[in-house]
Design a protein around this motif. Structure first.
Motif, PDB file in Angstrom:
ATOM      1  N   GLY A 104       0.798  -1.218   0.000  1.00  0.00           N
ATOM      2  CA  GLY A 104       0.000   0.000   0.000  1.00  0.00           C
ATOM      3  C   GLY A 104       0.832   1.270   0.000  1.00  0.00           C
ATOM      4  N   THR A 108     -10.883   0.077  -7.149  1.00  0.00           N
ATOM      5  CA  THR A 108     -11.591   0.619  -5.982  1.00  0.00           C
ATOM      6  C   THR A 108     -12.570  -0.382  -5.358  1.00  0.00           C
ATOM      7  OG1 THR A 108     -13.385   1.617  -7.271  1.00  0.00           O
ATOM      8  CG2 THR A 108     -11.420   2.988  -6.857  1.00  0.00           C
ATOM      9  N   HIS A 133      -8.596  -3.291   0.236  1.00  0.00           N
ATOM     10  CA  HIS A 133      -7.155  -3.124   0.452  1.00  0.00           C
ATOM     11  C   HIS A 133      -6.565  -1.989  -0.381  1.00  0.00           C
ATOM     12  CE1 HIS A 133      -7.334  -6.856   2.634  1.00  0.00           C
ATOM     13  NE2 HIS A 133      -7.898  -7.422   1.599  1.00  0.00           N
ATOM     14  N   LYS A 134      -7.381  -1.346  -1.209  1.00  0.00           N
ATOM     15  CA  LYS A 134      -6.906  -0.247  -2.050  1.00  0.00           C
ATOM     16  C   LYS A 134      -7.524   1.060  -1.571  1.00  0.00           C
ATOM     17  CE  LYS A 134      -4.564  -2.731  -5.052  1.00  0.00           C
ATOM     18  NZ  LYS A 134      -4.183  -3.851  -4.207  1.00  0.00           N
ATOM     19  N   ASN A 135      -6.698   2.108  -1.561  1.00  0.00           N
ATOM     20  CA  ASN A 135      -7.096   3.431  -1.102  1.00  0.00           C
ATOM     21  C   ASN A 135      -7.740   4.201  -2.257  1.00  0.00           C
ATOM     22  OD1 ASN A 135      -7.097   6.193  -0.459  1.00  0.00           O
ATOM     23  ND2 ASN A 135      -5.307   5.986   0.865  1.00  0.00           N
ATOM     24  N   SER A 136      -9.048   4.326  -2.223  1.00  0.00           N
ATOM     25  CA  SER A 136      -9.763   4.998  -3.317  1.00  0.00           C
ATOM     26  C   SER A 136      -9.370   6.466  -3.454  1.00  0.00           C
ATOM     27  CB  SER A 136     -11.272   4.867  -3.127  1.00  0.00           C
ATOM     28  OG  SER A 136     -11.643   3.514  -3.229  1.00  0.00           O
ATOM     29  N   LYS A 137      -9.121   7.139  -2.346  1.00  0.00           N
ATOM     30  CA  LYS A 137      -8.712   8.547  -2.421  1.00  0.00           C
ATOM     31  C   LYS A 137      -7.385   8.677  -3.158  1.00  0.00           C
ATOM     32  CE  LYS A 137     -11.178  10.190   1.624  1.00  0.00           C
ATOM     33  NZ  LYS A 137     -11.115  10.707   2.968  1.00  0.00           N
ATOM     34  N   LEU A 138      -6.458   7.771  -2.897  1.00  0.00           N
ATOM     35  CA  LEU A 138      -5.180   7.772  -3.619  1.00  0.00           C
ATOM     36  C   LEU A 138      -5.422   7.528  -5.106  1.00  0.00           C
ATOM     37  CD1 LEU A 138      -2.055   7.689  -3.855  1.00  0.00           C
ATOM     38  CD2 LEU A 138      -2.231   5.222  -3.384  1.00  0.00           C
ATOM     39  N   ASP A 157     -16.173   4.746  -6.239  1.00  0.00           N
ATOM     40  CA  ASP A 157     -15.629   3.832  -5.238  1.00  0.00           C
ATOM     41  C   ASP A 157     -16.544   2.608  -5.243  1.00  0.00           C
ATOM     42  OD1 ASP A 157     -14.632   2.465  -3.082  1.00  0.00           O
ATOM     43  OD2 ASP A 157     -14.485   4.223  -1.789  1.00  0.00           O
TER      44      ASP A 157
END
Length: 194
Positions: A91, A123, A127-132, A150
């Motif tokens: 991450g 998204t 485990h994945k950062n949607s904002k990133l 998202d």
């Protein structure tokens, strides 16, 4: 540029990281009226694992009657920027570089092939950062805007796991690169997935 508006009758290139995550994104997009094409660009996935995921992706594309675009797979291209970040936490910087590469190539393809917009199944995963992901997509300078959805919201991830079981497709147990396999304890040489 990010897009959050109506997608009815819009040509949408959906970057697909895997079959299971695609299952969490395809139905909402189709129900909103988008004309979806799947784009399986994932140089980060190790050989062997790549083929297993591509088989699952082909099944999903056929199940929904969607076009599937599969650019040449070149794991060495991924290693060219990721190897120096091998010890980075999952991450972290390595993953941000990987996501950025996949979004950039998807944006270029969408722009060069007449798509109205593009998005990603990344998204779907908790485990994945949607904002990133959204911030990386926003800085792409190509003509096709990024549909900022998202897909894990409204039980997208749960829907993807349920449909994966119902359809009997392969579900992986790690992100795809050798570094995430080491960190997760997964075996990319033939693990049985989760």
């Amino acid at each position: 540029m990010l897009y959050n508006g109506d997608i009815k009758s819009k040509k949408l290139l959906l970057h697909a990281c895997c079959g299971p995550c695609s299952l969490g994104a395809i139905e909402p997009l189709l129900s909103d009226g988008a004309a979806v094409s799947l784009f399986f660009y994932n140089p980060c996935i190790v050989d062997g694992e790549f083929e297993r995921r591509l088989d699952a992706m082909r099944f999903v594309a056929e199940h929904y009657g969607l076009p599937l675009i599969v650019p040449a797979h070149d794991y060495s291209q991924y290693l060219s920027y990721a190897a120096e970040h091998a010890a980075a936490r999952e991450g972290g910087e390595r993953c941000a570089l990987c996501i950025d590469d996949r979004l950039l190539v998807s944006a270029r393809y969408a722009d060069e092939h007449g798509f109205d917009m593009y998005s990603t199944t990344l998204t779907v995963s908790p485990h994945k950062n949607s904002k990133l992901i959204f911030s990386l997509a926003e800085r792409n300078a190509y003509g096709a805007p990024f549909l900022a959805r998202d897909f894990k919201k409204r039980d997208g991830f749960l829907r993807s796991t349920r449909l994966t079981r119902e359809l009997g497709i392969y579900r992986q147990s790690f992100c795809g690169c050798e570094f995430s396999a080491i960190g997760s304890g997964a075996s990319y040489a033939g693990g049985d997935g989760v």
